[in-house]
Design a protein around this motif. Structure first.
Motif, PDB file in Angstrom:
ATOM      1  N   ASN A   1       3.216  14.621 -36.772  1.00 29.31           N
ATOM      2  CA  ASN A   1       3.082  16.085 -36.787  1.00 29.31           C
ATOM      3  C   ASN A   1       2.220  16.556 -37.947  1.00 29.31           C
ATOM      4  OD1 ASN A   1       4.624  16.456 -34.499  1.00 29.31           O
ATOM      5  ND2 ASN A   1       6.536  16.643 -35.640  1.00 29.31           N
ATOM      6  N   ILE A   2       2.431  15.983 -39.118  1.00 23.80           N
ATOM      7  CA  ILE A   2       1.668  16.396 -40.297  1.00 23.80           C
ATOM      8  C   ILE A   2       0.187  16.067 -40.133  1.00 23.80           C
ATOM      9  CG2 ILE A   2       1.315  15.904 -42.753  1.00 23.80           C
ATOM     10  CD1 ILE A   2       4.415  15.613 -42.897  1.00 23.80           C
ATOM     11  N   THR A   3      -0.111  14.864 -39.663  1.00 20.17           N
ATOM     12  CA  THR A   3      -1.525  14.499 -39.498  1.00 20.17           C
ATOM     13  C   THR A   3      -2.179  15.308 -38.389  1.00 20.17           C
ATOM     14  OG1 THR A   3      -0.885  12.606 -38.121  1.00 20.17           O
ATOM     15  CG2 THR A   3      -1.340  12.178 -40.433  1.00 20.17           C
ATOM     16  N   ASN A   4      -1.444  15.605 -37.333  1.00 16.71           N
ATOM     17  CA  ASN A   4      -2.014  16.454 -36.284  1.00 16.71           C
ATOM     18  C   ASN A   4      -2.319  17.852 -36.813  1.00 16.71           C
ATOM     19  OD1 ASN A   4      -2.086  14.543 -34.264  1.00 16.71           O
ATOM     20  ND2 ASN A   4      -0.066  15.073 -33.478  1.00 16.71           N
ATOM     21  N   ASN A   5      -1.419  18.389 -37.637  1.00 17.35           N
ATOM     22  CA  ASN A   5      -1.682  19.703 -38.236  1.00 17.35           C
ATOM     23  C   ASN A   5      -2.880  19.656 -39.180  1.00 17.35           C
ATOM     24  OD1 ASN A   5       0.421  20.898 -36.881  1.00 17.35           O
ATOM     25  ND2 ASN A   5       1.885  20.599 -38.542  1.00 17.35           N
TER      26      ASN A   5
ATOM     27  N   VAL B   1     -15.410  11.783 -43.999  1.00 16.33           N
ATOM     28  CA  VAL B   1     -15.428  12.509 -45.266  1.00 16.33           C
ATOM     29  C   VAL B   1     -14.003  12.696 -45.796  1.00 16.33           C
ATOM     30  CG1 VAL B   1     -16.061  14.682 -46.363  1.00 16.33           C
ATOM     31  CG2 VAL B   1     -17.548  13.696 -44.620  1.00 16.33           C
ATOM     32  N   PHE B   2     -13.078  13.023 -44.913  1.00 10.82           N
ATOM     33  CA  PHE B   2     -11.686  13.259 -45.298  1.00 10.82           C
ATOM     34  C   PHE B   2     -10.816  12.083 -44.850  1.00 10.82           C
ATOM     35  CE2 PHE B   2     -13.458  17.558 -44.516  1.00 10.82           C
ATOM     36  CZ  PHE B   2     -13.347  18.038 -45.813  1.00 10.82           C
ATOM     37  N   PRO B   3      -9.719  11.833 -45.549  1.00  5.57           N
ATOM     38  CA  PRO B   3      -8.857  10.703 -45.171  1.00  5.57           C
ATOM     39  C   PRO B   3      -7.955  10.990 -43.966  1.00  5.57           C
ATOM     40  CG  PRO B   3      -7.969  11.782 -47.115  1.00  5.57           C
ATOM     41  CD  PRO B   3      -9.297  12.433 -46.810  1.00  5.57           C
ATOM     42  N   THR B   4      -8.062  12.176 -43.379  1.00  3.19           N
ATOM     43  CA  THR B   4      -7.160  12.522 -42.277  1.00  3.19           C
ATOM     44  C   THR B   4      -7.373  11.643 -41.052  1.00  3.19           C
ATOM     45  OG1 THR B   4      -8.706  14.272 -41.686  1.00  3.19           O
ATOM     46  CG2 THR B   4      -6.774  14.909 -42.931  1.00  3.19           C
ATOM     47  N   GLU B   5      -8.592  11.189 -40.843  1.00  3.49           N
ATOM     48  CA  GLU B   5      -8.843  10.329 -39.681  1.00  3.49           C
ATOM     49  C   GLU B   5      -8.046   9.037 -39.791  1.00  3.49           C
ATOM     50  OE1 GLU B   5     -12.140   7.483 -37.632  1.00  3.49           O
ATOM     51  OE2 GLU B   5     -12.246   8.049 -39.728  1.00  3.49           O
ATOM     52  N   GLY B   6      -8.109   8.402 -40.930  1.00  2.00           N
ATOM     53  CA  GLY B   6      -7.377   7.151 -41.124  1.00  2.00           C
ATOM     54  C   GLY B   6      -5.874   7.355 -41.091  1.00  2.00           C
ATOM     55  N   GLN B   7      -5.414   8.464 -41.638  1.00  2.00           N
ATOM     56  CA  GLN B   7      -3.984   8.752 -41.617  1.00  2.00           C
ATOM     57  C   GLN B   7      -3.491   8.990 -40.195  1.00  2.00           C
ATOM     58  OE1 GLN B   7      -3.980  12.037 -44.293  1.00  2.00           O
ATOM     59  NE2 GLN B   7      -3.919  10.747 -46.116  1.00  2.00           N
ATOM     60  N   ALA B   8      -4.307   9.640 -39.393  1.00  2.00           N
ATOM     61  CA  ALA B   8      -3.922   9.869 -37.998  1.00  2.00           C
ATOM     62  C   ALA B   8      -3.823   8.553 -37.241  1.00  2.00           C
ATOM     63  CB  ALA B   8      -4.937  10.795 -37.321  1.00  2.00           C
ATOM     64  N   TRP B   9      -4.796   7.675 -37.448  1.00  2.00           N
ATOM     65  CA  TRP B   9      -4.749   6.360 -36.792  1.00  2.00           C
ATOM     66  C   TRP B   9      -3.526   5.575 -37.239  1.00  2.00           C
ATOM     67  CZ3 TRP B   9      -7.253   4.868 -32.666  1.00  2.00           C
ATOM     68  CH2 TRP B   9      -8.456   5.463 -32.350  1.00  2.00           C
ATOM     69  N   ASN B  10      -3.243   5.589 -38.542  1.00  2.00           N
ATOM     70  CA  ASN B  10      -2.108   4.828 -39.060  1.00  2.00           C
ATOM     71  C   ASN B  10      -0.782   5.360 -38.537  1.00  2.00           C
ATOM     72  OD1 ASN B  10      -3.807   3.176 -40.513  1.00  2.00           O
ATOM     73  ND2 ASN B  10      -3.612   4.349 -42.389  1.00  2.00           N
ATOM     74  N   SER B  11      -0.619   6.660 -38.484  1.00  2.00           N
ATOM     75  CA  SER B  11       0.651   7.217 -38.013  1.00  2.00           C
ATOM     76  C   SER B  11       0.856   6.924 -36.529  1.00  2.00           C
ATOM     77  CB  SER B  11       0.714   8.714 -38.273  1.00  2.00           C
ATOM     78  OG  SER B  11      -0.271   9.405 -37.539  1.00  2.00           O
ATOM     79  N   ARG B  12      -0.202   6.980 -35.751  1.00  2.00           N
ATOM     80  CA  ARG B  12      -0.071   6.674 -34.322  1.00  2.00           C
ATOM     81  C   ARG B  12       0.106   5.179 -34.079  1.00  2.00           C
ATOM     82  NH1 ARG B  12      -4.739  10.759 -33.347  1.00  2.00           N
ATOM     83  NH2 ARG B  12      -3.539  12.671 -33.279  1.00  2.00           N
ATOM     84  N   MET B  13      -0.517   4.372 -34.907  1.00  2.00           N
ATOM     85  CA  MET B  13      -0.403   2.922 -34.757  1.00  2.00           C
ATOM     86  C   MET B  13       1.036   2.461 -35.009  1.00  2.00           C
ATOM     87  SD  MET B  13      -2.664   0.173 -34.738  1.00  2.00           S
ATOM     88  CE  MET B  13      -2.850  -1.388 -35.513  1.00  2.00           C
ATOM     89  N   PHE B  14       1.715   3.114 -35.943  1.00  2.00           N
ATOM     90  CA  PHE B  14       3.095   2.738 -36.236  1.00  2.00           C
ATOM     91  C   PHE B  14       3.991   2.950 -35.027  1.00  2.00           C
ATOM     92  CE2 PHE B  14       7.362   3.639 -37.834  1.00  2.00           C
ATOM     93  CZ  PHE B  14       7.619   2.426 -38.447  1.00  2.00           C
ATOM     94  N   THR B  15       3.745   4.008 -34.255  1.00  2.00           N
ATOM     95  CA  THR B  15       4.571   4.246 -33.078  1.00  2.00           C
ATOM     96  C   THR B  15       4.311   3.196 -32.004  1.00  2.00           C
ATOM     97  OG1 THR B  15       2.960   5.754 -32.093  1.00  2.00           O
ATOM     98  CG2 THR B  15       4.662   6.722 -33.471  1.00  2.00           C
TER      99      THR B  15
END
Length: 60
Positions: free
Chosen positions: A6-10, A23-37
């Motif tokens: 939810n946080i990364t999607n926001n 440029v921003f780390p949000t792309e990697g964080q989104a991949w990591n959070s989805r990969m965990f699921t």
């Protein structure tokens, strides 16, 4: 896990298309959070495995 998604999607919604850029780390964080699921299983399965351990119950 669900909170991370939810946080990364926001964050991606806030940054718009630039959130998917490098440029921003949000792309990697989104991949990591989805990969965990994907690798960890669904939240319901994890709850049924972890809840008995926390409560000290022995379930089959």
């Amino acid at each position: 896990m669900e909170s991370a998604i939810n946080i990364t999607n926001n964050a991606l919604q806030l940054r718009g298309s630039s959130g998917y850029g490098r440029v921003f780390p949000t792309e990697g964080q989104a991949w990591n959070s989805r990969m965990f699921t994907i690798t960890g299983g669904t939240a319901r399965i994890l709850r049924t495995q972890i809840a008995p351990l926390v409560r000290g119950l022995k379930l089959p």
